[in-house]
Design a protein around this motif. Sequence first.
Motif, PDB file in Angstrom:
ATOM      1  N   ALA A 265       0.832  -1.202   0.000  1.00  0.00           N
ATOM      2  CA  ALA A 265       0.000   0.000   0.000  1.00  0.00           C
ATOM      3  C   ALA A 265       0.870   1.256   0.000  1.00  0.00           C
ATOM      4  O   ALA A 265       1.865   1.344   0.728  1.00  0.00           O
ATOM      5  CB  ALA A 265      -0.926  -0.003   1.213  1.00  0.00           C
ATOM      6  N   LEU A 266       0.475   2.229  -0.830  1.00  0.00           N
ATOM      7  CA  LEU A 266       1.173   3.508  -0.893  1.00  0.00           C
ATOM      8  C   LEU A 266       0.263   4.611  -0.362  1.00  0.00           C
ATOM      9  O   LEU A 266      -0.912   4.686  -0.714  1.00  0.00           O
ATOM     10  CB  LEU A 266       1.586   3.846  -2.328  1.00  0.00           C
ATOM     11  N   ARG A 267       0.847   5.476   0.449  1.00  0.00           N
ATOM     12  CA  ARG A 267       0.135   6.659   0.946  1.00  0.00           C
ATOM     13  C   ARG A 267       0.939   7.882   0.526  1.00  0.00           C
ATOM     14  O   ARG A 267       2.102   8.033   0.912  1.00  0.00           O
ATOM     15  CB  ARG A 267      -0.027   6.613   2.458  1.00  0.00           C
ATOM     16  N   VAL A 268       0.327   8.738  -0.288  1.00  0.00           N
ATOM     17  CA  VAL A 268       1.004   9.927  -0.800  1.00  0.00           C
ATOM     18  C   VAL A 268       0.402  11.157  -0.134  1.00  0.00           C
ATOM     19  O   VAL A 268      -0.820  11.357  -0.164  1.00  0.00           O
ATOM     20  CB  VAL A 268       0.860  10.034  -2.330  1.00  0.00           C
ATOM     21  N   THR A 269       1.261  11.984   0.478  1.00  0.00           N
ATOM     22  CA  THR A 269       0.811  13.223   1.098  1.00  0.00           C
ATOM     23  C   THR A 269       1.668  14.379   0.590  1.00  0.00           C
ATOM     24  O   THR A 269       2.849  14.202   0.296  1.00  0.00           O
ATOM     25  CB  THR A 269       0.915  13.160   2.635  1.00  0.00           C
ATOM     26  N   ALA A 270       1.070  15.554   0.493  1.00  0.00           N
ATOM     27  CA  ALA A 270       1.811  16.736   0.047  1.00  0.00           C
ATOM     28  C   ALA A 270       1.016  17.998   0.350  1.00  0.00           C
ATOM     29  O   ALA A 270      -0.214  17.971   0.449  1.00  0.00           O
ATOM     30  CB  ALA A 270       2.113  16.656  -1.448  1.00  0.00           C
ATOM     31  N   LYS A 271       1.740  19.105   0.487  1.00  0.00           N
ATOM     32  CA  LYS A 271       1.125  20.428   0.610  1.00  0.00           C
ATOM     33  C   LYS A 271       1.271  21.122  -0.738  1.00  0.00           C
ATOM     34  O   LYS A 271       2.371  21.184  -1.299  1.00  0.00           O
ATOM     35  CB  LYS A 271       1.803  21.242   1.702  1.00  0.00           C
ATOM     36  N   LEU A 272       0.169  21.638  -1.273  1.00  0.00           N
ATOM     37  CA  LEU A 272       0.157  22.172  -2.631  1.00  0.00           C
ATOM     38  C   LEU A 272       0.070  23.692  -2.647  1.00  0.00           C
ATOM     39  O   LEU A 272      -0.484  24.305  -1.737  1.00  0.00           O
ATOM     40  CB  LEU A 272      -1.033  21.610  -3.415  1.00  0.00           C
ATOM     41  N   VAL A 273       0.619  24.248  -3.724  1.00  0.00           N
ATOM     42  CA  VAL A 273       0.388  25.643  -4.075  1.00  0.00           C
ATOM     43  C   VAL A 273      -0.408  25.623  -5.372  1.00  0.00           C
ATOM     44  O   VAL A 273       0.097  25.171  -6.410  1.00  0.00           O
ATOM     45  CB  VAL A 273       1.703  26.421  -4.261  1.00  0.00           C
ATOM     46  N   LEU A 274      -1.663  26.086  -5.318  1.00  0.00           N
ATOM     47  CA  LEU A 274      -2.551  26.024  -6.471  1.00  0.00           C
ATOM     48  C   LEU A 274      -2.632  27.379  -7.166  1.00  0.00           C
ATOM     49  O   LEU A 274      -2.450  28.434  -6.538  1.00  0.00           O
ATOM     50  CB  LEU A 274      -3.956  25.578  -6.045  1.00  0.00           C
ATOM     51  N   ASP A 275      -2.934  27.327  -8.472  1.00  0.00           N
ATOM     52  CA  ASP A 275      -3.065  28.580  -9.231  1.00  0.00           C
ATOM     53  C   ASP A 275      -4.501  29.098  -9.267  1.00  0.00           C
ATOM     54  O   ASP A 275      -4.769  30.153  -9.857  1.00  0.00           O
ATOM     55  CB  ASP A 275      -2.530  28.405 -10.656  1.00  0.00           C
ATOM     56  N   GLY A 276      -5.437  28.391  -8.656  1.00  0.00           N
ATOM     57  CA  GLY A 276      -6.816  28.832  -8.585  1.00  0.00           C
ATOM     58  C   GLY A 276      -7.694  28.401  -9.739  1.00  0.00           C
ATOM     59  O   GLY A 276      -8.906  28.614  -9.714  1.00  0.00           O
ATOM     60  N   SER A 277      -7.101  27.753 -10.749  1.00  0.00           N
ATOM     61  CA  SER A 277      -7.899  27.329 -11.908  1.00  0.00           C
ATOM     62  C   SER A 277      -8.687  26.058 -11.645  1.00  0.00           C
ATOM     63  O   SER A 277      -9.671  25.784 -12.329  1.00  0.00           O
ATOM     64  CB  SER A 277      -6.992  27.138 -13.121  1.00  0.00           C
TER      65      SER A 277
END
Length: 353
Positions: A265-277
């Motif tokens: 099993a893989l668990r992927v986590t991350a904090k994103l910076v979105l462009d709002g689109s």
Amino acid sequence: MYENQTYSAILQRMLERVPGDVDKREGSIIYDALAPAAAELAEVYSQLDVQLDLTFADTSSGEFLRRRALDYGVKWQEATRASRLGLFFDANNAPMAVQLGARFSLRDRNYKVKTQLSPGRYVLECETAGTAGNSDFGALLPIDYINGLARAELADVLIPGEDDETDDSLRARLLTQVQSPGTSGNKADYVKWALSVAGVGGVQVEPLWDGPGTVRVVLIDSEKLPASVQLVDSVQNFISPELGMGEGVAPIGAEVTVAPAEGVALRVTAKLVLDGSKPLGTVKEHFTRVMTDYLRSIAFTVDPSPKYVRIGSLLLDTPGVIDFTNLLVNGNATNVAIASSQVAVLNEVSLHE
């Protein structure tokens, strides 16, 4: 091969055979007489080029590739129906029996009860062939009235349905058959035998895994997930229903054990910076889809371990994502080691801003 045999080239050669004292200009009698023949010959050469490509496996396609493959005992695989787990309950939420052959519907597809696994648990077969039968989950509606039935649910994919085999897949199997032929139960034989069972999507063969004369065949299904018990049993019964007895296709004396791959099993986590689109939910859905496709592409390959850098690249290429930080895979910023008998399975995606 015949790409130079154009209408103009053919017509010019024909005109060169006409004596020089004859009017050969466009619109002359001899020109108008030769032009239609030159056009037909150009078409013939064009068809010869096509037929030449259809002769060889690496350039053939469609019916001609299938006929070529049959020369080597490789049969084109038609679409198969998915086998699904059906759960049935009465008004007291207790498992209940339903009649074999009973039909149920979910969205645009129908399912038929085939065999019973245990009280209230049945194998259902999708009436529509292909991968479409793998995608639906949820509440089933009975097509015919079933007395006492309060709830029916379509659950796990037991044996995935498969679409008609593509030319590329058939060509790969043909080349494997020709270039790595099976001989009296070698590894190539076991791979070929396992892949011939509908629903199998990958095979690893482990010779002498438990001593002399033993062979272990490890499977993933066509969705690149660990094979179900039903799929494992199907392959086991085809290759060697009784250990060492030669009752299946395996040779006498070979103790063959068929097993599912171990899912990691893989668990992927991350904090994103979105462009709002794109909203976060859409970003997560897209990344989950491409991540799943990536894991499928590396399953049971020479290097089946998901690469941390590759996962980061997929995340950065996701529409709506400008950048990310704190990308972790199973809690670490490293590759995940996957053994030859294992397959990576995406278990959780946790993305936040």
